[in-house]
Structures are given as structure tokens and as C-alpha cells.
Design an enzyme around this catalytic site. Structure first.
Site, mmCIF file in Angstrom:
data_model
loop_
_atom_site.group_PDB
_atom_site.id
_atom_site.type_symbol
_atom_site.label_atom_id
_atom_site.label_comp_id
_atom_site.label_asym_id
_atom_site.label_seq_id
_atom_site.Cartn_x
_atom_site.Cartn_y
_atom_site.Cartn_z
ATOM 1 N N ASP A 94 40.442 44.102 26.421
ATOM 2 C CA ASP A 94 39.240 43.385 26.826
ATOM 3 C C ASP A 94 38.142 43.643 25.802
ATOM 4 O OD1 ASP A 94 38.351 45.921 27.351
ATOM 5 O OD2 ASP A 94 38.279 45.697 29.521
ATOM 6 N N GLY A 97 32.724 43.793 27.397
ATOM 7 C CA GLY A 97 31.610 43.159 28.097
ATOM 8 C C GLY A 97 31.462 43.628 29.530
ATOM 9 N N PHE A 98 32.569 43.746 30.251
ATOM 10 C CA PHE A 98 32.485 44.158 31.647
ATOM 11 C C PHE A 98 32.009 45.604 31.766
ATOM 12 C CE2 PHE A 98 34.183 46.010 35.541
ATOM 13 C CZ PHE A 98 33.685 45.122 36.481
ATOM 14 N N ASP A 148 31.539 38.819 26.163
ATOM 15 C CA ASP A 148 30.821 37.970 27.108
ATOM 16 C C ASP A 148 29.769 38.773 27.854
ATOM 17 O OD1 ASP A 148 32.748 39.519 28.452
ATOM 18 O OD2 ASP A 148 32.817 38.128 30.132
ATOM 19 N N ASP A 267 45.165 41.323 36.250
ATOM 20 C CA ASP A 267 45.139 42.763 36.009
ATOM 21 C C ASP A 267 44.231 43.411 37.024
ATOM 22 O OD1 ASP A 267 42.464 44.053 34.530
ATOM 23 O OD2 ASP A 267 42.574 41.874 34.444
ATOM 24 N N CYS A 305 62.687 48.577 47.776
ATOM 25 C CA CYS A 305 62.058 48.713 46.457
ATOM 26 C C CYS A 305 62.989 49.448 45.501
ATOM 27 C CB CYS A 305 60.728 49.463 46.591
ATOM 28 S SG CYS A 305 59.877 49.700 45.008
ATOM 29 N N CYS A 307 62.176 50.983 42.738
ATOM 30 C CA CYS A 307 61.487 51.922 41.859
ATOM 31 C C CYS A 307 62.030 53.339 42.011
ATOM 32 C CB CYS A 307 59.969 51.899 42.105
ATOM 33 S SG CYS A 307 59.407 52.900 43.504
ATOM 34 N N CYS A 310 61.016 55.257 45.297
ATOM 35 C CA CYS A 310 61.683 54.837 46.534
ATOM 36 C C CYS A 310 63.170 55.162 46.525
ATOM 37 C CB CYS A 310 61.475 53.335 46.743
ATOM 38 S SG CYS A 310 59.775 52.893 47.175
ATOM 39 N N HIS A 336 55.428 53.412 42.067
ATOM 40 C CA HIS A 336 55.725 52.502 43.172
ATOM 41 C C HIS A 336 54.702 51.372 43.274
ATOM 42 C CE1 HIS A 336 56.702 50.794 47.013
ATOM 43 N NE2 HIS A 336 55.425 50.944 47.351
#
Length: 383
Positions: A94, A97-98, A148, A267, A305, A307, A310, A336
Site C-alpha cells: 500500500d 496513505g491510510f 491518496d 485484505d 478445515c 489447515c 484443525c 486457521h
């Protein structure tokens, strides 16, 4: 631009949802897709190998934070962002800006850029569109974001309009400053909650024929209903042959609503942040593993799941780790939670390919708790 393209494979017959492939120099991203956040060139508490096993295809890092620590020169000395952090898949940075927006008491915005005091060491730093692009060019991610101005919520129309117009002028400077053809520069649609300003900004940016587009300035405090209106208004105005990225969004309902409007990428820091607070995302619910009910629950978090957490550990064991403040708890929950959000977007992708999006996921479009998937479970709130 080199090695960047977007291909739409299927569209929903009843909404604007679509399934596609975003091609980048470091591989493909199958959309729609949730992207984990690796702020300081790492996704907190897990290794790149573990991250790959979650199904992650594209990862984010943060220009602002990497500039402060360790500095873009060190990242470049380590071979660029991909090699430095050991991730060979697509990456996005990014613009900063944020983060500057979040320093409301420590920064000054002018037409030239933003001056702020580093929260790390108190140093005065000036970040301009040119400097943001220079840093991102040095870091070397596949996708970089235009600098931005993100207006707060709430803000007056005059404040938002000024920020939106400045964002466009800053974009023009970003385009001139951008020096690498192996990096795709995405502009960001701003406009706050004012739908006409959003539409005006989206139409102006669409005329520039950029390699991809982002919608920013949501998830800054506005109600989900306003976010939905913003995305529904804005996304269809962006080019259909380019990827569309909704910044900072990652709940089931928010993603489902955005996908129905034609968004491809998301995201959010939620999966790892919640993990560090002992919270699991399971079947659309938030589970606090500190709760007593998990102490003797020897089932996996989610039997469906795949993963590592799990497949190998029980709720009771992870609850024990959380209560003991063991680092492994945060690793297992991060693995997870990331897997769960990626699986959610993968399932939506499959539903779009078979034109079953509304049938399978329409209940997430109806209200703020996803009612229709069943009553709220006893273990947590809808996510």
C-alpha cells in the site's frame, strides 16, 4: 506494463459477481480472493511456508511501516521484498496513505504531501506521491498503490470532495514518478460516503486505463450498509477487464456483498489480530477460546478445515495454549483464521463458476448477521 493481465472466467447470471485470474510476474491470483496482510514483511506469527499452506496466493506489506523499519534500502539490499521475506508469490504494497490518515494528531496535509512525526522515534518525515512511489519501486512488490488522501468518517462533503480531488492530482504525480514496468500501479477511488463523488472519481480513474483499480476509504467507521452502497455504486463503473480491489475489508458479509458488486480482491488484518486475542473464525462465527466451554472440548476447531491446526489439535489444547499465553496459540489460530477466510472466497469462486452464487451465498447479502445460514450459534457471534 509487462506480465500483468486479468481474465474473467465466469460471471453470475443474477449479480455482478465474477470469477477470474489475475496474472502477475510472480504467479497468478485466482479471484475472488482474500489476501493476508504482512505489514512488516511478515504475516504475524507464521512462516512463509505455513502461509503458503493456508492457500494464500497474494500477500500485502506496508510501505509506511517498512520505510520506518528497517528502511527500503535494507529491503533492497536483501534482494527486494520477495526475497527479503522469503515469499515468492505475488505481493502488493500500500502507499502509506491510510497509515498517515490514522496519525490524525501527528500529521499535516498540504498539496505537496504529508508531513508527520514518526511514532517510532519522533523524527519528522515528509511523504509525497513521488516519495511513496519511489519507496514502493525500491521495495519491489508486484502491485503498488497510488498515494491518496483517505478522509475520515464522518466528514463534511467539502472535506471529502477536497480529499478526493487531491487524490486524483496526487495520482497524476504518481504516474509520472512510477519507474518500473514490472510493477502495476493501482489508483484508489475515494469519495467517502457521498455516492456522487465516488461515481465521479471512479469514472475519472477508469479513463486512465490503469492495470487495476482499488476502492479505498471504507471500513473507517461507517456502517456496513453504507459500505455496501459505496461498493455497489462504485465497482460497476470500473473497467471490467481489470482486477478490482476493496481495501481493508475481510468479514464474510462484507466480502460477499462486495463480490456481488464485482469486487475481486480483499485484505484485512482481522485473522491474525483476532488470533492474538485468542479468537477463532469457525463456520461464520467468532469463537473466544478463553471461554470455559472449550477447556474439555476435544474436537478440532472445524472438522471440515484442512489447515494444520484443525488436522492436528483440539479446541481444548488451543484453549489451553491461549490461557497460558503460549505463542503457539497465536500461530495455530492465525493459520486457521487465514485458511478460513481464503476458503470462504474459494467457495464463492466455485459457486460463481457453477452459477450458484446466490443459491449458496445469498443469505450473506440480507442482513448484518448473515441470517439464513441458521440461528446464531451458542459459541460466538456471526462474523
Amino acid at each position: 506494463m509487462t506480465n500483468f493481465s486479468f481474465e474473467c472466467l465466469a460471471s453470475c447470471s443474477q449479480t455482478k459477481a465474477r470469477a477470474g485470474i489475475f496474472f502477475t510476474p510472480h504467479g497468478v491470483v485466482e479471484t475472488p480472493r482474500f489476501m493476508p496482510v504482512g505489514t512488516l514483511a511478515n504475516v504475524k506469527t507464521i512462516t512463509p511456508a505455513q502461509l503458503k499452506d493456508t492457500g494464500a496466493q497474494m500477500v500485502l506489506s506496508n510501505t509506511y511501516h517498512l520505510h520506518l523499519q528497517p528502511g527500503e534500502a535494507i529491503v533492497a539490499g536483501g534482494g527486494g521484498l520477495h526475497k527479503f521475506m522469503g515469499w515468492n508469490g505475488p505481493m502488493l504494497t500500500d502507499s502509506g496513505g491510510f497509515q498517515v490518515f490514522s496519525l490524525s494528531e501527528m500529521r499535516k496535509i498540504t498539496e505537496e504531501g504529508v508531513t508527520f512525526r514518526s511514532p517510532r522515534d519522533g523524527q519528522i518525515i515528509k511523504l509525497t506521491p513521488e516519495r511513496s512511489i519511489e519507496i514502493q519501486n525500491i521495495l519491489g512488490a508486484d502491485v503498488i498503490m497510488a498515494f491518496d488522501e483517505c478522509p475520515p468518517y464522518p466528514a463534511t462533503r467539502e472535506e471529502v470532495e477536497a480529499a478526493t480531488d487531491r487524490t486524483y492530482r496526487w495520482l497524476e504525480r504518481c504516474i509520472v514518478a512510477h519507474q518500473r514496468s514490472d510493477q502495476a500501479l493501482f489508483p484508489i477511488v475515494q469519495g467517502g460516503v457521498y455516492l456522487d463523488l465516488r461515481a465521479r472519481a471512479a469514472n475519472a480513474l477508469a479513463e486512465l486505463d490503469m492495470p487495476g483499480y482499488a476502492i479505498g476509504g471504507v471500513s473507517v467507521g461507517e456502517p456496513t450498509e453504507l459500505m455496501a452502497q459505496i461498493v455497489k455504486t462504485t465497482a460497476p463503473l470500473l473497467p471490467v477487464n481489470k482486477p478490482r480491489y476493496l481495501m481493508g475489508v475481510g468479514t464474510y458479509r462484507e466480502m460477499a456483498i462486495a463480490i456481488a458488486s464485482g469486487i475481486d480482491l480483499f485484505d484485512c488484518v482481522i485473522p491474525t489480530r483476532w488470533a492474538r486475542h485468542g479468537t477463532a473464525i469457525v463456520s461464520g462465527e467468532r469463537w473466544n477460546l478463553k471461554n470455559a466451554k472449550f477447556r474439555e472440548d476435544f474436537a478440532p476447531l472445524d472438522e471440515t478445515c484442512p489447515c494444520y491446526a484443525c488436522q492436528n489439535f483440539s479446541r481444548a489444547y488451543i484453549s489451553h495454549l491461549v490461557r497460558s499465553q503460549e505463542i503457539l496459540a497465536y500461530t495455530l489460530l492465525s493459520i486457521h483464521n487465514i485458511t478460513e477466510l481464503i476458503r470462504f472466497t474459494q467457495k464463492i469462486r466455485e459457486s460463481i463458476l457453477s452459477d450458484r452464487f446466490l443459491t449458496d451465498f445469498g443469505h450473506w447479502l440480507t442482513d448484518d448477521k448473515g441470517q439464513g445460514a441458521g440461528e446464531q450459534g451458542s459459541r460466538g457471534e456471526f462474523f
